[in-house]
Design a protein around this motif. Structure first.
Motif, PDB file in Angstrom:
ATOM      1  N   THR A 178       0.649  -1.074   0.155  1.00 57.27           N
ATOM      2  CA  THR A 178      -0.211   0.246   0.283  1.00 57.27           C
ATOM      3  C   THR A 178       0.565   1.326  -0.129  1.00 57.27           C
ATOM      4  N   LEU A 179       2.115   1.252   0.376  1.00 54.68           N
ATOM      5  CA  LEU A 179       3.064   2.384  -0.149  1.00 54.68           C
ATOM      6  C   LEU A 179       3.231   2.262  -1.106  1.00 54.68           C
ATOM      7  N   THR A 180       3.183   3.782  -1.445  1.00 56.47           N
ATOM      8  CA  THR A 180       3.158   4.150  -3.277  1.00 56.47           C
ATOM      9  C   THR A 180       3.984   5.147  -3.233  1.00 56.47           C
ATOM     10  N   PRO A 181       4.029   6.269  -4.422  1.00 55.99           N
ATOM     11  CA  PRO A 181       4.798   7.501  -4.463  1.00 55.99           C
ATOM     12  C   PRO A 181       3.778   8.531  -3.609  1.00 55.99           C
ATOM     13  N   SER A 182       2.578   8.439  -3.736  1.00 53.43           N
ATOM     14  CA  SER A 182       1.360   9.612  -3.756  1.00 53.43           C
ATOM     15  C   SER A 182       1.108   9.122  -2.248  1.00 53.43           C
ATOM     16  N   SER A 183       1.226   7.803  -1.600  1.00 58.34           N
ATOM     17  CA  SER A 183       0.742   7.610   0.409  1.00 58.34           C
ATOM     18  C   SER A 183       1.373   8.418   0.628  1.00 58.34           C
ATOM     19  N   PRO A 184       0.369   8.938   1.331  1.00 63.36           N
ATOM     20  CA  PRO A 184       0.967   9.770   2.930  1.00 63.36           C
ATOM     21  C   PRO A 184       2.234   9.202   3.626  1.00 63.36           C
ATOM     22  N   ALA A 185       3.332   9.865   3.948  1.00 71.75           N
ATOM     23  CA  ALA A 185       3.888   9.460   5.351  1.00 71.75           C
ATOM     24  C   ALA A 185       3.878   8.469   6.239  1.00 71.75           C
ATOM     25  N   LEU A 186       4.710   8.084   6.620  1.00 72.26           N
ATOM     26  CA  LEU A 186       3.972   6.972   7.571  1.00 72.26           C
ATOM     27  C   LEU A 186       4.229   7.801   9.209  1.00 72.26           C
ATOM     28  N   PRO A 187       3.320   7.262  10.199  1.00 73.99           N
ATOM     29  CA  PRO A 187       3.338   8.279  11.744  1.00 73.99           C
ATOM     30  C   PRO A 187       4.967   8.417  11.892  1.00 73.99           C
ATOM     31  N   GLY A 188       5.612   9.449  12.573  1.00 77.82           N
ATOM     32  CA  GLY A 188       7.329   9.789  12.922  1.00 77.82           C
ATOM     33  C   GLY A 188       7.893   9.412  12.335  1.00 77.82           C
ATOM     34  N   TYR A 189       7.496   9.159  10.452  1.00 78.83           N
ATOM     35  CA  TYR A 189       8.812   9.506   9.209  1.00 78.83           C
ATOM     36  C   TYR A 189       9.054  10.906   9.636  1.00 78.83           C
ATOM     37  N   HIS A 190      10.774  11.082   9.403  1.00 81.97           N
ATOM     38  CA  HIS A 190      11.644  12.256   9.048  1.00 81.97           C
ATOM     39  C   HIS A 190      11.757  11.959   8.241  1.00 81.97           C
ATOM     40  N   PRO A 191      11.276  12.497   6.917  1.00 87.11           N
ATOM     41  CA  PRO A 191      11.211  13.397   5.699  1.00 87.11           C
ATOM     42  C   PRO A 191      12.998  13.942   5.640  1.00 87.11           C
ATOM     43  N   THR A 192      13.467  14.882   6.676  1.00 84.84           N
ATOM     44  CA  THR A 192      14.461  15.295   6.501  1.00 84.84           C
ATOM     45  C   THR A 192      15.429  14.279   7.045  1.00 84.84           C
ATOM     46  N   ALA A 193      15.863  13.799   7.602  1.00 89.36           N
ATOM     47  CA  ALA A 193      16.607  13.289   8.026  1.00 89.36           C
ATOM     48  C   ALA A 193      17.249  12.122   7.483  1.00 89.36           C
ATOM     49  N   PRO A 194      18.451  11.946   7.644  1.00 81.39           N
ATOM     50  CA  PRO A 194      19.560  10.814   6.485  1.00 81.39           C
ATOM     51  C   PRO A 194      18.425   9.411   7.529  1.00 81.39           C
ATOM     52  N   THR A 195      17.965   8.830   6.424  1.00 78.93           N
ATOM     53  CA  THR A 195      17.583   7.928   5.919  1.00 78.93           C
ATOM     54  C   THR A 195      18.383   5.850   5.228  1.00 78.93           C
ATOM     55  N   LEU A 196      17.941   5.122   6.321  1.00 79.45           N
ATOM     56  CA  LEU A 196      18.836   3.912   5.620  1.00 79.45           C
ATOM     57  C   LEU A 196      17.575   3.377   6.138  1.00 79.45           C
ATOM     58  N   LEU A 197      16.965   2.759   4.315  1.00 75.86           N
ATOM     59  CA  LEU A 197      16.104   1.083   3.949  1.00 75.86           C
ATOM     60  C   LEU A 197      16.363  -0.075   3.929  1.00 75.86           C
ATOM     61  N   LEU A 198      16.223  -0.944   5.257  1.00 74.30           N
ATOM     62  CA  LEU A 198      17.143  -2.194   5.249  1.00 74.30           C
ATOM     63  C   LEU A 198      15.959  -3.307   4.309  1.00 74.30           C
ATOM     64  N   SER A 199      16.300  -3.934   3.129  1.00 79.62           N
ATOM     65  CA  SER A 199      14.987  -5.315   3.488  1.00 79.62           C
ATOM     66  C   SER A 199      16.301  -6.700   2.990  1.00 79.62           C
TER      67      SER A 199
END
Length: 370
Positions: free
Chosen positions: A200-221
């Protein structure tokens, strides 16, 4: 900290192999088949926790939290599985530490674990004495039932309650807690559990609760994106990378965009004899990995990350990581744990079919001198 290399036991004919997935990892086209496939993939998280505990009990890894997510006594895995768990966990730990070392520990940094399941990396980071392991905003995303179960374990386990505040609802299926310990008395680390279908997470989806869009971010899969159709996986990544848009025309006074990185662990090489057997055994258990066909080589995996907008991309097989990233003294220690590995050729074949691929954009980079 996560599961063993998938499907080894079934390849050996023991009937207990597994197609690794830690949450929402399927994207079958038919709505009738999707729930059963989802349940199959979700169910492998139990085996993941058992494999992790096996490596811990035999001293391959140090993880005081592994036992908390396993019901019943420990089950000893084969040496080749324990080495796979050790090697992949060690590699991802090194890359996570690199991300934290190249971002400012005095400001928030963000880690997003896709399909986190019972993974314990967050707990290990929060209790580490390392000076860089602070100001971490850690997000774990998985199916609502899985995240509800995890928050219940945190809430009801005294040893975890001594490390984390009681998970507090911040949305209908999202809970947040704060670290009570760490290398610094003011570690300022938070964990947010998101019960959400990754599809359900797509480019148009709202940000996750508590997500910080200005913070350096690392994604793990860790064997998560491989269960999605390539287009769905790409859309999911875009949800996060568009929160960190690259600066197209930087100026001397412009603020650089926050760094964003990605680490993926999954299988490759489906077309040789070993790969065909692997795919066949997965299919017999109702599991498919669409990205295995879409990105069958290390070069394909690197191109995948560059196409997703990452400036740099690197890829290593698990075999190459064991040879190049693990020191000789540590190799000797690991080899002695179970009296040496008899199946060396089998190990090289298996470990050559799984990769860790990572990429980054902005910041100090995540390259390792290997």
């Amino acid at each position: 900290s996560a599961p063993s290399i998938p499907n080894l036991l079934s390849l050996r004919g023991a009937g207990r192999g597994r197609g690794r997935g830690r949450g929402d990892r399927s994207d079958l086209s038919g709505p009738e088949t999707r729930p059963s496939h989802d349940a199959t993939i979700q169910g492998t998280d139990t085996d993941a926790a058992v494999s992790r505990l096996s490596a811990v009990e035999l001293s391959y890894l140090a993880d005081p939290f592994a036992q908390l997510f396993v019901q019943g006594p420990p089950t000893r895995r084969l040496p080749i599985i324990n080495r796979g768990t050790y090697t992949r966990t060690t590699a991802i730990d090194m890359l996570v530490d690199r991300f934290l070392a190249t971002t400012n520990p005095d400001e928030p940094r963000q880690i997003v674990s896709l399909g986190a399941g019972t993974d314990t990396r967050c707990l290990r980071l929060f209790t580490s004495p390392a000076s860089t392991h602070r100001n971490i905003i850690y997000h774990e995303i998985d199916f609502p039932a899985i995240m509800a179960r995890k928050q219940a374990i945190i809430s009801s386990t005294p040893s975890l309650r001594a490390l984390l505040t009681t998970p507090t609802p911040i949305a209908q299926t999202a809970w947040q807690c704060h670290s009570l310990t760490g290398g610094s008395s003011s570690s300022n680390n938070t964990l947010t559990l998101h019960g959400q279908d990754l599809r359900t997470l797509t480019p148009s989806s709202p940000a996750l609760p508590g997500y910080h869009p200005t913070a350096p971010t690392l994604l793990l899969s860790e064997c998560c994106l491989c269960y999605l159709e390539p287009s769905t996986a790409a859309s999911l990544l875009t949800h996060f990378t568009t929160s960190h848009p690259p600066s197209s025309t930087p100026t001397p006074t412009s603020t650089p965009p926050p760094a964003v990185g990605l680490i993926i662990y999954e299988p490759i090489s489906p077309h040789d004899a070993f790969g065909r057997t692997m795919v066949s055994n997965l299919a017999a258990r109702g599991i498919r990995m669409p990205t295995l066909e879409a990105y069958p080589t290390p070069a394909d995996q690197e191109r995948r990350l560059r196409a997703a907008g990452f400036d740099e991309a690197r890829c290593r097989t698990v075999d190459a990581i064991w040879e190049g990233w693990v020191g000789e003294g540590e190799k000797e220690r690991v080899d002695l744990l179970e009296g040496g590995l008899d199946e060396v050729e089998e190990w090289r074949l298996l470990a050559g079919h799984y990769v860790v691929v990572w990429g980054w954009r902005g910041g100090g980079g995540m390259d390792l001198d290997v």
